[in-house]
Design a protein around this motif. Sequence first.
Motif, mmCIF file in Angstrom:
data_model
loop_
_atom_site.group_PDB
_atom_site.id
_atom_site.type_symbol
_atom_site.label_atom_id
_atom_site.label_comp_id
_atom_site.label_asym_id
_atom_site.label_seq_id
_atom_site.Cartn_x
_atom_site.Cartn_y
_atom_site.Cartn_z
ATOM 1 N N TRP A 407 0.840 -1.206 0.000
ATOM 2 C CA TRP A 407 0.000 0.000 0.000
ATOM 3 C C TRP A 407 0.871 1.251 0.000
ATOM 4 C CZ3 TRP A 407 0.000 3.735 3.812
ATOM 5 C CH2 TRP A 407 -0.964 4.749 3.695
ATOM 6 N N SER A 408 1.961 1.212 0.785
ATOM 7 C CA SER A 408 2.817 2.404 0.860
ATOM 8 C C SER A 408 3.434 2.750 -0.492
ATOM 9 C CB SER A 408 3.912 2.198 1.907
ATOM 10 O OG SER A 408 4.883 1.260 1.444
ATOM 11 N N GLN A 409 3.657 1.721 -1.325
ATOM 12 C CA GLN A 409 4.297 1.974 -2.615
ATOM 13 C C GLN A 409 3.351 2.566 -3.656
ATOM 14 O OE1 GLN A 409 7.762 1.711 -2.720
ATOM 15 N NE2 GLN A 409 7.132 1.519 -0.561
ATOM 16 N N THR A 410 2.082 2.738 -3.293
ATOM 17 C CA THR A 410 1.141 3.438 -4.191
ATOM 18 C C THR A 410 1.146 4.936 -3.925
ATOM 19 O OG1 THR A 410 -0.730 3.186 -2.662
ATOM 20 C CG2 THR A 410 -0.326 1.377 -4.216
ATOM 21 N N LYS A 411 1.927 5.391 -2.929
ATOM 22 C CA LYS A 411 1.955 6.792 -2.542
ATOM 23 C C LYS A 411 3.267 7.436 -2.995
ATOM 24 C CE LYS A 411 -1.972 6.204 -0.486
ATOM 25 N NZ LYS A 411 -3.207 6.786 -1.053
ATOM 26 N N TYR A 412 3.209 8.787 -3.136
ATOM 27 C CA TYR A 412 4.389 9.576 -3.503
ATOM 28 C C TYR A 412 4.426 10.815 -2.625
ATOM 29 C CZ TYR A 412 4.967 6.748 -7.720
ATOM 30 O OH TYR A 412 5.163 5.700 -8.590
ATOM 31 N N PHE A 413 5.628 11.396 -2.490
ATOM 32 C CA PHE A 413 5.743 12.654 -1.770
ATOM 33 C C PHE A 413 6.998 13.379 -2.258
ATOM 34 C CE2 PHE A 413 8.200 9.707 0.802
ATOM 35 C CZ PHE A 413 9.304 10.452 1.208
ATOM 36 N N LEU A 414 6.975 14.717 -2.042
ATOM 37 C CA LEU A 414 8.140 15.560 -2.346
ATOM 38 C C LEU A 414 8.928 15.710 -1.062
ATOM 39 C CD1 LEU A 414 6.508 18.394 -4.521
ATOM 40 C CD2 LEU A 414 7.518 16.227 -5.260
ATOM 41 N N GLY A 415 10.217 15.467 -1.140
ATOM 42 C CA GLY A 415 11.044 15.557 0.037
ATOM 43 C C GLY A 415 12.427 16.077 -0.284
ATOM 44 N N ARG A 416 13.276 16.092 0.723
ATOM 45 C CA ARG A 416 14.636 16.616 0.578
ATOM 46 C C ARG A 416 15.500 15.562 -0.093
ATOM 47 N NH1 ARG A 416 18.397 20.113 3.296
ATOM 48 N NH2 ARG A 416 16.720 20.940 4.615
ATOM 49 N N GLY A 417 16.177 15.992 -1.148
ATOM 50 C CA GLY A 417 17.160 15.157 -1.797
ATOM 51 C C GLY A 417 18.551 15.636 -1.448
ATOM 52 N N ASP A 418 19.498 15.460 -2.377
ATOM 53 C CA ASP A 418 20.878 15.907 -2.158
ATOM 54 C C ASP A 418 20.982 17.368 -2.538
ATOM 55 O OD1 ASP A 418 23.534 16.033 -1.598
ATOM 56 O OD2 ASP A 418 24.179 14.898 -3.367
ATOM 57 N N GLY A 419 20.439 18.247 -1.647
ATOM 58 C CA GLY A 419 20.472 19.683 -1.898
ATOM 59 C C GLY A 419 19.364 20.154 -2.809
ATOM 60 N N VAL A 420 18.522 19.277 -3.268
ATOM 61 C CA VAL A 420 17.438 19.636 -4.172
ATOM 62 C C VAL A 420 16.153 18.999 -3.683
ATOM 63 C CG1 VAL A 420 18.980 19.858 -6.163
ATOM 64 C CG2 VAL A 420 17.869 17.663 -5.674
ATOM 65 N N VAL A 421 15.041 19.437 -4.268
ATOM 66 C CA VAL A 421 13.756 18.788 -4.023
ATOM 67 C C VAL A 421 13.718 17.500 -4.841
ATOM 68 C CG1 VAL A 421 11.262 18.972 -4.237
ATOM 69 C CG2 VAL A 421 12.616 20.981 -3.561
ATOM 70 N N ALA A 422 13.320 16.385 -4.168
ATOM 71 C CA ALA A 422 13.291 15.088 -4.851
ATOM 72 C C ALA A 422 11.896 14.489 -4.744
ATOM 73 C CB ALA A 422 14.315 14.140 -4.242
ATOM 74 N N ILE A 423 11.600 13.594 -5.689
ATOM 75 C CA ILE A 423 10.316 12.885 -5.688
ATOM 76 C C ILE A 423 10.573 11.469 -5.154
ATOM 77 C CG2 ILE A 423 8.426 12.002 -7.087
ATOM 78 C CD1 ILE A 423 8.969 14.290 -9.054
ATOM 79 N N TYR A 424 9.774 11.066 -4.132
ATOM 80 C CA TYR A 424 9.921 9.750 -3.492
ATOM 81 C C TYR A 424 8.655 8.925 -3.716
ATOM 82 C CZ TYR A 424 14.047 11.422 -0.971
ATOM 83 O OH TYR A 424 15.286 11.912 -0.653
ATOM 84 N N GLN A 425 8.866 7.629 -3.844
ATOM 85 C CA GLN A 425 7.735 6.697 -3.873
ATOM 86 C C GLN A 425 7.643 6.013 -2.513
ATOM 87 O OE1 GLN A 425 8.083 3.539 -6.740
ATOM 88 N NE2 GLN A 425 5.959 2.852 -6.467
ATOM 89 N N GLY A 426 6.402 5.964 -1.955
ATOM 90 C CA GLY A 426 6.210 5.380 -0.630
ATOM 91 C C GLY A 426 5.698 6.419 0.337
ATOM 92 N N VAL A 427 5.828 6.136 1.626
ATOM 93 C CA VAL A 427 5.422 7.083 2.658
ATOM 94 C C VAL A 427 6.658 7.482 3.443
ATOM 95 C CG1 VAL A 427 3.049 6.249 2.844
ATOM 96 C CG2 VAL A 427 4.820 5.150 4.213
ATOM 97 N N ASN A 428 6.604 8.705 3.965
ATOM 98 C CA ASN A 428 7.783 9.284 4.601
ATOM 99 C C ASN A 428 7.894 8.801 6.058
ATOM 100 O OD1 ASN A 428 10.076 10.815 4.966
ATOM 101 N ND2 ASN A 428 8.951 12.710 5.423
ATOM 102 N N THR A 429 8.204 7.509 6.229
ATOM 103 C CA THR A 429 8.384 6.941 7.572
ATOM 104 C C THR A 429 9.221 5.678 7.470
ATOM 105 O OG1 THR A 429 7.232 6.261 9.588
ATOM 106 C CG2 THR A 429 6.339 5.468 7.512
ATOM 107 N N ASN A 430 9.572 5.109 8.625
ATOM 108 C CA ASN A 430 10.284 3.829 8.648
ATOM 109 C C ASN A 430 9.804 3.015 9.840
ATOM 110 O OD1 ASN A 430 12.327 4.067 11.033
ATOM 111 N ND2 ASN A 430 12.538 6.007 9.914
#
Length: 535
Positions: A407-430
């Motif tokens: 289920w988490s892999q159906t989600k996306y979010f914008l987050g911090r990359g290497d000094g840039v804004v990056a696009i992530y697949q999943g949820v922002n947790t562990n």
Amino acid sequence: MQQSNAPETLFLYSTTVSDIGTVRSNNQDSSFAGEHLMAVCDGMGGHAGGDTASTIAIRSLAHIEHDDVRGDVQAISAMMETSVMAAHDAIVGKAKRERKLAGMGTTVTAVALVKGYWILAHIGDSRAYLLRNDVLTRMTSDHSYVQHLIDTGRITEAEGRNHPQRNVVMRVLGDFDIDPRPDIGIFKAHPTDRWLLCSDGLCGVLEDDTIHDMLVSVSDQEECAQQLVSMALKAGSTDNVTAVIADATLALDADAFDLPHQTPLIGGAAGTSLEAIADIVNAPVSSAPTLRHGKGSPATRAAALTQHTDDDASAAAPRVAQPSAVRDQDVGRTDTDTGEIPVVHKKDGRISADPNDPEVAKAITDEQERRTKDSRSKTIRSRIRIAAGLMLAVVIIVTGAFGAYRWSQTKYFLGRGDGVVAIYQGVNTNIFGFSLSHKVEDTNITLRELPRAWVDQIDQGITVDDLADAHDHTALIRREIKTLGTAEDSTATNSTTKPGAATKKDAGKSGATPSSSASSSASPSASPSTKGGKS
């Protein structure tokens, strides 16, 4: 011991009376009065334990009632000792299987008449008295702490009656670390010998002189037993009270008339086990007569209230139980609920519970093996159930975790990359250090271009519906940055061409500054956190 070949034949007549008393909530004494065997057992160990232990002891000894006519004195003596020890093992085994019975035990005082000899087995503080030629002799020595003090001369017999530790026994059958071997005595029997076997509820309150007078003056056995038990209650006994009276009778010519016969009487707690005892002796048995004397006394009225009975119920007719052959029950072995020696139906038609009998010994071994096997099977089944439960729990956890990850892999979010804004697949947790997201791509938006408030929201993660929505949101951020940059350039140009005008114009407006325009453009209303915002 040399046995005399006396021409006379002795027979035994006996009776027993057992009463709950005025204080106890149940009767833990058990008694047996037969043609060849008499016994008293005083149980201990709580509401359920004492009556169970005394019943086990009676049922373990009962086979001597018919087996003794087949053996000699030494053989029956060994049989009685073996039976007492077998009762001890059965009581210990029962207590281990049922934790509520832990600590139960019983005294045993038993006498058998065998070919003109008395065989006495004794352990505990119940007593056996022999009246011979009007002389009363105590035939047993109490295995108690008080008796030890008396024997060593530290206290007198009179002081022992009221000693605070008079109920402490040193030897007894049961779930204790105590030597269970009984004292064994063999004595030549005489015609007119009279025995009294009693629990300490009787001998603990009545003087030996009083007991002697009753045994001498009251010839009728049942009347004598009734009066002794009644006198003990009137004297203030707070325990169960049990008495067995037995008389030796002489028959000079046994072939000239029918042999005397009586139905064995079972008293006290063992009275609830009549059918099993009937199977053991292979003959009818009867419950003992109830206490009749002194029904109007305060002691017996209190006993009646304790037992929730009335005079009519107390005087109910004895119950007779027939052996299984008469009850027409086809049983090879009777399983009992007290864990004592198993009863075996032999091929010759006899029923035996003698632990010396090879068939009974084999039945005991088979029963122990069956219980061991059942216990092992129960343990294995329990371990299998635990393992299956653990496996099911693991499957549920793994399945749940996998489902949550999918289920988490159906989600996306914008987050911090290497000094840039990056696009992530999943949820922002562990979970337990395992991240539920991974980076899909970096954008060309550097974090240095963004206002501080925007960077904080990027660090928290800006959730979007899918990858396309993530691209749209990235484009929105670029347009907002461009708009913000244009506003700042316009403000800088105006400040350069008309420095004085701006100062004079703004001086009259509540402290407005050129930076207000830039601050307004960077307000949260233009924040990229607006979900799905499109220009």
